[in-house]
Design a protein around this motif. Structure first.
Motif, mmCIF file in Angstrom:
data_model
loop_
_atom_site.group_PDB
_atom_site.id
_atom_site.type_symbol
_atom_site.label_atom_id
_atom_site.label_comp_id
_atom_site.label_asym_id
_atom_site.label_seq_id
_atom_site.Cartn_x
_atom_site.Cartn_y
_atom_site.Cartn_z
ATOM 1 N N GLU A 5 -25.512 -3.577 15.154
ATOM 2 C CA GLU A 5 -24.576 -3.192 14.089
ATOM 3 C C GLU A 5 -25.324 -3.042 12.773
ATOM 4 O O GLU A 5 -26.131 -3.897 12.411
ATOM 5 C CB GLU A 5 -23.513 -4.285 13.945
ATOM 6 N N ARG A 6 -25.056 -1.950 12.069
ATOM 7 C CA ARG A 6 -25.682 -1.728 10.760
ATOM 8 C C ARG A 6 -25.041 -2.660 9.730
ATOM 9 O O ARG A 6 -23.841 -2.893 9.748
ATOM 10 C CB ARG A 6 -25.470 -0.282 10.328
ATOM 11 N N THR A 7 -25.868 -3.220 8.848
ATOM 12 C CA THR A 7 -25.382 -4.022 7.730
ATOM 13 C C THR A 7 -25.930 -3.422 6.442
ATOM 14 O O THR A 7 -26.718 -2.477 6.484
ATOM 15 C CB THR A 7 -25.848 -5.494 7.844
ATOM 16 N N GLY A 10 -29.769 -4.205 6.674
ATOM 17 C CA GLY A 10 -30.503 -3.995 7.929
ATOM 18 C C GLY A 10 -29.558 -3.899 9.107
ATOM 19 O O GLY A 10 -28.696 -3.038 9.128
ATOM 20 N N ILE A 11 -29.714 -4.839 10.067
ATOM 21 C CA ILE A 11 -28.879 -4.819 11.267
ATOM 22 C C ILE A 11 -28.514 -6.234 11.696
ATOM 23 O O ILE A 11 -29.088 -7.211 11.220
ATOM 24 C CB ILE A 11 -29.599 -4.140 12.459
ATOM 25 N N SER A 85 -33.524 0.038 10.573
ATOM 26 C CA SER A 85 -32.327 0.818 10.902
ATOM 27 C C SER A 85 -31.919 0.553 12.351
ATOM 28 O O SER A 85 -32.754 0.167 13.179
ATOM 29 C CB SER A 85 -32.591 2.307 10.710
ATOM 30 N N PRO A 86 -30.665 0.783 12.684
ATOM 31 C CA PRO A 86 -30.236 0.637 14.081
ATOM 32 C C PRO A 86 -31.016 1.545 15.029
ATOM 33 O O PRO A 86 -31.334 1.153 16.147
ATOM 34 C CB PRO A 86 -28.758 1.016 14.053
ATOM 35 N N GLU A 87 -31.346 2.731 14.567
ATOM 36 C CA GLU A 87 -32.089 3.682 15.398
ATOM 37 C C GLU A 87 -33.495 3.168 15.708
ATOM 38 O O GLU A 87 -33.950 3.228 16.856
ATOM 39 C CB GLU A 87 -32.156 5.055 14.713
#
Length: 95
Positions: A5-7, A10-11, A85-87
């Motif tokens: 999950e993106r925050t 960060g994640i 990043s999530p990616e």
């Protein structure tokens, strides 16, 4: 929340941790979490420390960028990771 999950910074990763495994590794999906095996026992935070060290190496981020935000004493955990990043996380974790 999904596996990643993106925050704002960060994640967050949803994890299912298996302590006292024969080797430390990412072991694919476990429902809506990433299964992680660590060799450390679940005593005095050893498994949590091993988990964070493994994730830091796999995500190619400093250990200081990770923090355990939920699940300190259980197998289901949520770890926050800053500045990724999530990616990038998905690619580095092989998801």
């Amino acid at each position: 929340m999904g596996v990643i999950e993106r925050t704002a910074t960060g994640i967050r990763l949803r994890l299912h941790v298996q302590p006292r495994a024969s080797r430390s590794e990412l072991a694919g999906r476990h429902g809506d979490a990433i299964k992680v095996r660590v060799t450390a026992p679940p005593l005095d935070g050893a498994a949590n420390e091993a988990l964070l060290r493994l994730l830091a190496v796999r995500l190619q981020v400093p250990l200081s960028a990770l923090s355990l935000v939920a699940g300190g004493s259980g197998r289901s955990k949520v770890v926050a990771v800053e500045a990724i990043s999530p990616e990038d996380a998905s690619r580095r974790l092989g998801l």
